[in-house]
Design a protein around this motif. Structure first.
Motif: not given
Length: 420
Positions: A90-98
């Motif tokens: 879920y890293g991109k959901l946190a880092s790229e989409y806040g």
């Protein structure tokens, strides 16, 4: 339609059209909590966050740090993919989409206070709640089996460690041993899934243990892509698979995990591996929220809102919506409609008529892929099928290989759409 990563990402046309800068209705930033990080929940969280451009505070609650897709887990069992290839973070959901990703269990919902209680002791307020918890199993659906027996007789219908266990058991079967599957009644997650799984297990056994036998005890008189699977089984695994429908007692089944036996219509059969896929219901959090009728959560397909609480949207396997099958593709498609509805409710972004699509691919043998699919529209009563398609028996090897390759492109596309 031929699918690849680019064309799949283009299927969310209506939802993508609504991705415009919103105006927040009020000073406080509205809050959305999404429970469940699979095909429905991850997609909804991403589309709400991306479409609102930071105007909506999005929290995703998911206990697992890595999500293993149930779709394509059969290909792992068959040796066509590595387990790591169906694992996603879920890293991109946190880092790229806040998105605020919380790895915890949701254990309670107060619909009056609009709060979600977490097992870790915290709680989350919401203006809109999206539930995409997937499925749970109905207690007592298969006599002799409950979840405490899942290590002896795995279901493997929630991918990950259960998939690993079933694969290891199959590969350890004695020469000439017997594998049994107890298939579920309708409705259930991924209608072709059990039969693709049998195909993949037969593929493994044909290579490693060709005198082994497969028994399917099935409560249904017919199943998805039945003619295609039966043709494929005759072509690839002739004489290995014995399907027992309700006319021959496939609906009167119990198991004994300690003795490793399956009883079909009173006849006891010793088995070496038994895959029990019980009857299913909406993930338990839906019952806890009090938004189920029977085993599923009824929704309005125009917005995916619960028919029992307009502040809650329910997606994917858990919802009762009409004609769509319970699949990852369906959940992803429904999530885009829900995200559009949530944005419209909490900002001034536009709503467009809900449209849905689904395709389910299955691999029967090496490069032998088949598919079934349809398009849908939302009516006042339900999500209604508009038109559909299905592979035909007797298709050429070239077409079947192209169908399998199409599924590979779809997998890359949908997982990118889910996790960024």
């Amino acid at each position: 339609m031929t699918f690849n990563r680019r064309t799949f990402l283009g299927t969310g046309v209506a939802a993508a059209a609504a991705l415009q800068a919103p105006m927040v209705l009020g000073a406080a930033k509205p809050r959305v909590v999404v429970i469940g990080g699979g095909a429905g929940g991850a997609t909804a969280a991403r589309y709400i966050a991306k479409g609102s451009k930071g105007a909506i505070d999005v929290t995703l609650v998911e206990p697992s740090r890595s999500y293993y897709t149930c779709f394509f887990s059969n290909l792992y069992i068959g040796g066509f993919r590595e387990l790591s290839s169906i694992a996603h973070s879920y890293g991109k959901l946190a880092s790229e989409y806040g998105i605020n990703v919380v790895h915890d269990w949701a254990v309670g919902i107060d619909r009056d206070a609009k709060t979600v209680t977490l097992a870790g002791g915290g709680w989350l307020p919401y203006d809109r709640l999206v539930l995409s918890p997937g499925i749970d199993f109905i207690d007592g659906a298969v006599g002799g089996w409950d979840v405490t027996a899942q290590n002896k007789m795995p279901h493997a219908y929630k991918a990950g460690s259960q998939s690993e266990l079933l694969k290891a058991q199959i590969e350890s079967m004695p020469e000439g041993g017997t594998f049994a599957m107890v298939a579920p009644p309708n409705p259930f997650r991924c209608p072709p899934g059990p039969y693709e799984r049998v195909s993949m297990i037969a593929h493994v056994l044909k290579e490693r243990n060709p005198t082994a036998k497969i028994i399917i005890a099935d409560p249904k008189p017919k199943f998805s892509k039945m003619a295609l699977f039966q043709e494929g089984w005759a072509n690839h695994y002739d004489g290995m698979i014995d399907w027992i429908g309700p006319d021959f007692g496939g609906d009167i089944v119990s198991v004994d995990p300690d003795a490793m036996t399956v009883t079909i219509d009173g006849e006891i059969t010793p088995v070496d591996v038994c895959n029990v896929i019980p009857a299913m219901k909406a993930g338990r959090i839906c019952e806890m929220a009090g938004i189920t009728e029977g085993n599923w959560a009824p929704v309005d397909g125009r917005t995916m809102q619960s028919r029992l609480d307009e502040n809650i949207h329910v997606l994917g396997d858990a919802c009762a919506q009409g004609d769509m099958p319970k699949s990852g593709f369906s959940a992803n498609s429904q999530a885009k409609v829900a995200a559009m509805a949530v944005r419209a409710a909490l900002t001034d972004s536009k709503m467009f008529p809900a449209k849905f699509s689904n395709t389910c691919w299955s691999l029967i043998g090496t490069n032998d892929g088949v598919k079934v699919g349809a398009t849908y529209e939302a009516t006042e009563e339900k999500i209604a099928k508009v038109d559909g398609f299905i592979s035909q028996t007797g298709e050429s090897g070239e077409l079947r290989e192209a169908t399998y390759e199409e599924s590979i492109g779809w997998y890359a596309g949908i997982t990118s759409d889910m996790f960024g």
